[in-house]
Structures are given as structure tokens and as C-alpha cells.
Design a protein around this motif. Structure first.
Motif, PDB file in Angstrom:
ATOM      1  N   SER A   1       0.829  -1.214   0.000  1.00 25.38           N
ATOM      2  CA  SER A   1       0.000   0.000   0.000  1.00 25.38           C
ATOM      3  C   SER A   1       0.860   1.259   0.000  1.00 25.38           C
ATOM      4  O   SER A   1       0.851   2.044   0.952  1.00 25.38           O
ATOM      5  CB  SER A   1      -0.950  -0.012   1.205  1.00 25.38           C
ATOM      6  OG  SER A   1      -0.259  -0.268   2.413  1.00 25.38           O
TER       7      SER A   1
ATOM      8  N   VAL B   1      -3.385   0.103  -2.470  1.00 26.17           N
ATOM      9  CA  VAL B   1      -3.723   1.050  -1.412  1.00 26.17           C
ATOM     10  C   VAL B   1      -5.208   0.932  -1.081  1.00 26.17           C
ATOM     11  O   VAL B   1      -5.606   0.893   0.094  1.00 26.17           O
ATOM     12  CB  VAL B   1      -3.366   2.491  -1.826  1.00 26.17           C
ATOM     13  CG1 VAL B   1      -3.567   3.445  -0.650  1.00 26.17           C
ATOM     14  CG2 VAL B   1      -1.929   2.571  -2.320  1.00 26.17           C
TER      15      VAL B   1
ATOM     16  N   ALA C   1      -7.191  -0.269   2.376  1.00 26.13           N
ATOM     17  CA  ALA C   1      -8.309   0.433   3.007  1.00 26.13           C
ATOM     18  C   ALA C   1      -9.465  -0.525   3.277  1.00 26.13           C
ATOM     19  O   ALA C   1     -10.078  -0.497   4.354  1.00 26.13           O
ATOM     20  CB  ALA C   1      -8.769   1.587   2.111  1.00 26.13           C
TER      21      ALA C   1
ATOM     22  N   ARG D   1     -15.574   3.993   5.057  1.00 27.63           N
ATOM     23  CA  ARG D   1     -14.474   4.678   4.392  1.00 27.63           C
ATOM     24  C   ARG D   1     -14.915   6.097   4.051  1.00 27.63           C
ATOM     25  O   ARG D   1     -16.029   6.305   3.569  1.00 27.63           O
ATOM     26  CB  ARG D   1     -14.047   3.933   3.129  1.00 27.63           C
ATOM     27  CG  ARG D   1     -12.991   2.873   3.374  1.00 27.63           C
ATOM     28  CD  ARG D   1     -12.685   2.080   2.132  1.00 27.63           C
ATOM     29  NE  ARG D   1     -13.647   0.976   1.967  1.00 27.63           N
ATOM     30  CZ  ARG D   1     -13.626   0.114   0.958  1.00 27.63           C
ATOM     31  NH1 ARG D   1     -12.698   0.227   0.031  1.00 27.63           N
ATOM     32  NH2 ARG D   1     -14.518  -0.840   0.887  1.00 27.63           N
TER      33      ARG D   1
ATOM     34  N   HIS E   1      -2.001   4.928  10.420  1.00 21.93           N
ATOM     35  CA  HIS E   1      -2.134   5.013   8.956  1.00 21.93           C
ATOM     36  C   HIS E   1      -1.797   3.671   8.322  1.00 21.93           C
ATOM     37  O   HIS E   1      -0.957   2.924   8.832  1.00 21.93           O
ATOM     38  CB  HIS E   1      -1.291   6.145   8.367  1.00 21.93           C
ATOM     39  CG  HIS E   1       0.195   6.013   8.557  1.00 21.93           C
ATOM     40  ND1 HIS E   1       1.005   5.324   7.683  1.00 21.93           N
ATOM     41  CD2 HIS E   1       1.024   6.502   9.513  1.00 21.93           C
ATOM     42  CE1 HIS E   1       2.261   5.392   8.079  1.00 21.93           C
ATOM     43  NE2 HIS E   1       2.309   6.097   9.200  1.00 21.93           N
ATOM     44  N   TYR E   2      -2.464   3.389   7.208  1.00 26.28           N
ATOM     45  CA  TYR E   2      -2.299   2.091   6.542  1.00 26.28           C
ATOM     46  C   TYR E   2      -1.395   2.150   5.319  1.00 26.28           C
ATOM     47  O   TYR E   2      -1.060   1.121   4.744  1.00 26.28           O
ATOM     48  CB  TYR E   2      -3.661   1.487   6.169  1.00 26.28           C
ATOM     49  CG  TYR E   2      -4.462   2.245   5.129  1.00 26.28           C
ATOM     50  CD1 TYR E   2      -4.188   2.131   3.764  1.00 26.28           C
ATOM     51  CD2 TYR E   2      -5.528   3.049   5.510  1.00 26.28           C
ATOM     52  CE1 TYR E   2      -4.932   2.804   2.823  1.00 26.28           C
ATOM     53  CE2 TYR E   2      -6.290   3.726   4.573  1.00 26.28           C
ATOM     54  CZ  TYR E   2      -5.996   3.609   3.220  1.00 26.28           C
ATOM     55  OH  TYR E   2      -6.739   4.284   2.280  1.00 26.28           O
ATOM     56  N   ASP E   3      -1.002   3.335   4.881  1.00 26.99           N
ATOM     57  CA  ASP E   3      -0.074   3.424   3.754  1.00 26.99           C
ATOM     58  C   ASP E   3       1.353   3.268   4.257  1.00 26.99           C
ATOM     59  O   ASP E   3       1.631   3.421   5.455  1.00 26.99           O
ATOM     60  CB  ASP E   3      -0.239   4.745   3.009  1.00 26.99           C
ATOM     61  CG  ASP E   3       0.157   5.949   3.876  1.00 26.99           C
ATOM     62  OD1 ASP E   3      -0.407   6.074   4.975  1.00 26.99           O
ATOM     63  OD2 ASP E   3       1.018   6.738   3.446  1.00 26.99           O
TER      64      ASP E   3
ATOM     65  N   GLY F   1      -4.856   7.139   4.907  1.00 24.59           N
ATOM     66  CA  GLY F   1      -4.421   6.382   3.747  1.00 24.59           C
ATOM     67  C   GLY F   1      -3.275   6.953   2.959  1.00 24.59           C
ATOM     68  O   GLY F   1      -2.831   6.337   1.984  1.00 24.59           O
TER      69      GLY F   1
END
Length: 451
Positions: free
Chosen positions: A29, A40, A44, A61, A89-91, A151
Motif C-alpha cells: 500500500s 492502497v 483500506a 471509508r 495510517h495504513y499506507d 491512507g
């Protein structure tokens, strides 16, 4: 739930938490330009599923203009209880050169109790810390919960800042946990109480219309690369202290690392001296730092015998919490213009600014966190700073001045975040999850909402 019940629930949930972390790490991601968007968006979707699995009744989302979606979840506060916002954060950062990795960056690999892979620490460990801590309560949360998982923090976090500025109620809370930092070393509990701000810019130096043969023209012809090198070298004195007027050295009141610990963690080669003056804590957390993070110039492999007409560099300035990033970047640019040799032409662009953060000492939430962390680690935490920047934190502090902002997480200084061979220690992850779960219960009994 009693502390013992929380400990048992966290321990029972660890195998699932580790498998969830592996699945997240396997998703590349990278939210940088030039990288595919599909992974990415897949991350999410995975985070949305994880938040639902944590027992949150409302998960969705949220589109963020110019960015990837944030994932948001919430559960209402029980009567009389405060509300806590959980952020991560997931990125992730790009993997970089795969040849520098001992294991494939997006194939999570468990070695000696540590999970290797890009994002295993920064910041998918933060996502899993929140999810696993919430799961311990099986949907019966002692406080109100808001969860915000970003993200595109690594590339364009200011876009989420603008979104929250326009929608402040989504993030309004009595306490805010930012799970995007960590401890100096594994098992050494700490709370990050200061963040340096950030100022960055690109400088371009031009001297010629085009490259000229170094044999025929070398000598009197002004070399743009040589000019840029001279200018960048002037930013520091021979000891490594900053020479730019207006950027004084600061003082950090807490305890920093020893030189031996720092040299080992930073990978400083034997015989190479550390630079600058003052304590390591002062230099790392409360003083300005200027770093040249990139130079555009011919590579050695592609070098030709020519005087260069143009050269560019990316310059990053870390700004102490009380400093002003805009003033700092102006001071550095003014200095570079003053020392420009030979009348070379200078242009500045792509300026980026981000404020620092200094936590308010004491507070109900901090007291609850201290007690939770002492139980999880066996000793109370100490205050540390972070040389890195999280601009969102400064914005949250400005929007919600009475909210207590607490920064801690499963990362450690040896986790190689933003570098090859990133990893998270799974015992550190467990202690972080336990700390957060114990904190939620402890804070519920100690806090008065709306203070």
C-alpha cells in the motif's frame, strides 16, 4: 473488565493479531505517485474489515480530496464516560532497492519473534494495536471510541489535515492516541512528548545555458554542481553545528540515549565521530537539523567530461517544537542566497511546511497511560522526543487544545522504518496492545468528559 481479564484477553488474541498484521503487510500500500492505486485501496478495504471485527458498530471509508480514503469507526461513549480518538495510517513507504532486503519487503517473514516487511512497524503495527486492544472488550467499550486510519500519511498527510479542519467533529475527543511512534529500544517504555516540525524545499542552481566540455572550457567556466556543493557545505561548521543565523540550539529536559546506544542504533561506523554540540537529546529532539536528502546531478555511471549547467538539491530542515517552520525555511534560503558564488542563478520551489508538537505535562489521560504502561512493561515510562514530524498532531493540538494527545506505539529505534529490513518485535506489539487496552479501562474510571 479487571486488569487481569484484559491481560488474558490480549494474550488470547495475539495469534489472530499477528495473522492480521501479516495480511496487512503483504499488501504493498504505497500511496506515492507512480505506484498502483489498487493495493492502497485493498489495504483500506482490509482495514475497514478489521475495524468491524473489533466490535465497532459504525465503520466506513471516508473520501479525502486528492488522497486515498481514510477509514473511520466509532462507538458511542457510555453515560458519563470520555471519548478517545485512535489514530494510525495504513499506507507505507516505498520498499526501495529490493537487493538491500534480506527478506522480500511484501512477504511478511517471522524470524526470532520479529516480523519483517515494509510497514510491519510503520504503521501497520499501529493499526493492529488499535484493533487488538478494542477486541479485548468484545464490543463493550469502557469509553467512547473514534478510530481514524489515514491512507496517505507518508506522502501527502496535509490532505487529511485539511479534511479534519473542515470536519472537526469526526476527530473531537477528550484524549487522542497516536500510534505512530515507539520506544527507544524494545522493552523500554516511553511516551513521545515532543515532535520536531518540518520545512523542506528544492533549490536549483544554474550557471550555463548548456553543459560544456570540461577540457575545452574547464577552469574559468562556472560549474553549477560545484556552486551547489559549496552552498550546501556552508550550512554547517567543521563540528557539524548549524551556521545559519536564527537557528539556535535548544534544550530537551528529558533523558536521551547514550552515545553508545545511539551509535549502534544509527549504524555509525567505527572511527566516525558524531556531529554537533550539546547533549544527544538536545540535538535529536529540541534543535534544528538540516539534511540534504537528494541531489540531481550526473551519476558516476553516466558521467561525461562536462561542466554542469544546472544542479538541484532537496533540503530538509527539522524544526524544534517551539520553532516556526516558515521562518526557519526562510532563514536557510536567505543564507544559501547570501553564499551563492559567482553570481549563479538560484531558484526555490516545492516548499513544504509542518509544525512541531509539545505535549502539555501531566493530565488525567497521561496519568492513566503511565499506570497502564507500568503494568504492561513492569516499569513506568519516561518522556522522549521524536526527531521526525507528524504534522497532523500539531493540527489536532490546535483544533482541540484541551484534549490530551498521547504518542506511543510498537515501533522502536531499531525497527528500520523507512529503510530496508523493517520489522516489528512481536513482544513489543503485545505490550503496546496491552498498554492501550489497560489505558482505555483506566481512563474510563479517572476521566471527566468535557473538562
Amino acid at each position: 473488565m479487571t486488569p487481569e481479564e484484559i491481560e488474558n484477553a490480549v494474550a488470547a488474541g495475539m495469534p489472530r493479531a499477528v495473522e492480521d498484521l501479516k495480511r496487512l503487510v503483504a499488501i504493498p500500500s504505497v500511496a506515492f505517485p507512480g505506484h498502483p492505486a489498487e493495493p492502497v485501496l485493498a489495504a483500506a478495504e482490509a482495514v475497514e474489515e478489521l475495524l468491524r471485527s473489533a466490535g465497532l458498530p459504525h465503520v466506513r471509508r471516508i473520501p479525502v480530496e486528492g488522497s486515498f480514503p481514510a477509514v473511520y469507526g466509532e462507538a458511542p461513549a457510555p453515560p458519563g464516560a470520555p471519548t478517545v480518538l485512535l489514530y494510525a495510517h495504513y499506507d507505507v513507504q516505498p520498499a526501495g532497492d529490493p537487493r538491500l532486503w534480506r527478506t522480500p519487503p511484501f512477504e511478511p517473514t517471522l524470524i526470532d519473534g520479529r516480523l519483517y516487511g515494509r510497514g510491519a512497524a510503520d504503521d501497520k503495527s499501529g493499526v493492529i494495536s488499535h484493533v487488538a486492544a478494542l477486541r479485548a472488550f468484545q464490543g463493550r467499550f469502557p469509553v467512547g471510541i473514534k478510530v481514524l486510519i489515514e491512507g496517505q500519511e507518508e506522502y501527502a498527510g496535509e490532505r487529511l489535515e485539511a479534511f479534519i479542519e473542515a470536519n472537526p467533529e469526526l476527530a473531537r475527543a477528550d484524549a487522542i492516541i497516536v500510534a505512530d511512534t515507539g520506544n527507544p529500544k524494545v522493552g523500554d517504555p516511553a511516551v513521545t512528548t515532543s515532535l520536531r516540525g518540518l520545512a523542506a524545499f528544492t533549490i536549483e542552481v544554474r550557471t550555463l545555458k548548456e553543459a560544456m566540455h570540461s577540457g575545452q572550457f574547464g577552469g574559468p567556466t562556472p560549474d553549477a554542481l560545484a556552486a551547489l556543493i559549496r552552498m550546501l557545505a556552508s550550512l554547517h561548521d567543521d563540528n557539524g553545528d548549524i551556521r545559519v543565523p536564527g537557528l539556535p540550539r535548544g534544550t530537551f529536559l528529558g533523558t536521551g540515549p547514550s552515545e553508545e546506544e545511539f551509535r549502534k542504533t544509527a549504524g555509525v561506523l567505527d572511527g566516525v565521530r558524531l556531529v554537533g554540540s550539546g547533549s544527544l537529546a538536545d540535538r535529536l529532539w529540541s534543535s534544528y537539523a538540516i539534511t540534504v536528502t537528494g541531489i540531481d546531478a550526473p551519476s558516476v555511471a553516466n558521467a561525461v567530461n562536462a561542466v554542469q549547467p544546472v544542479a538541484r538539491a532537496r533540503v530538509t530542515v527539522r524544526v524544534p517544537p517551539a520553532g516556526d517552520p516558515k521562518t526557519a525555511v526562510e532563514d536557510v534560503i536567505d543564507h544559501l542566497r547570501r553564499v551563492t558564488p559567482w553570481g549563479a542563478k538560484v531558484a526555490i520551489d516545492d516548499v513544504v511546511l509542518g509544525s512541531g508538537f509539545l505535549a502539555i505535562p501531566g493530565g488525567t489521560a497521561r496519568g492513566a497511560l503511565n499506570r497502564a504502561m507500568e503494568r504492561a512493561y513492569g516499569r513506568p515510562p519516561r518522556d522522549i522526543g521524536a526527531g521526525g514530524s507528524i504534522p497532523l498532531v500539531a493540527m489536532l493540538a490546535r483544533l482541540f487544545p484541551v484534549a490530551e494527545i498521547l504518542l506511543f506505539g510498537a515501533e522502536d529505534d531499531g525497527a528500520s522504518i523507512h529503510a530496508p529490513n523493517e520489522r516489528v518485535d512481536l513482544e513489543e506489539l503485545r505490550r503496546t496492545i496491552l498498554t492501550e487496552a489497560l489505558f482505555l479501562a483506566e481512563y474510563a474510571g479517572a476521566a471527566v468528559p468535557g473538562r
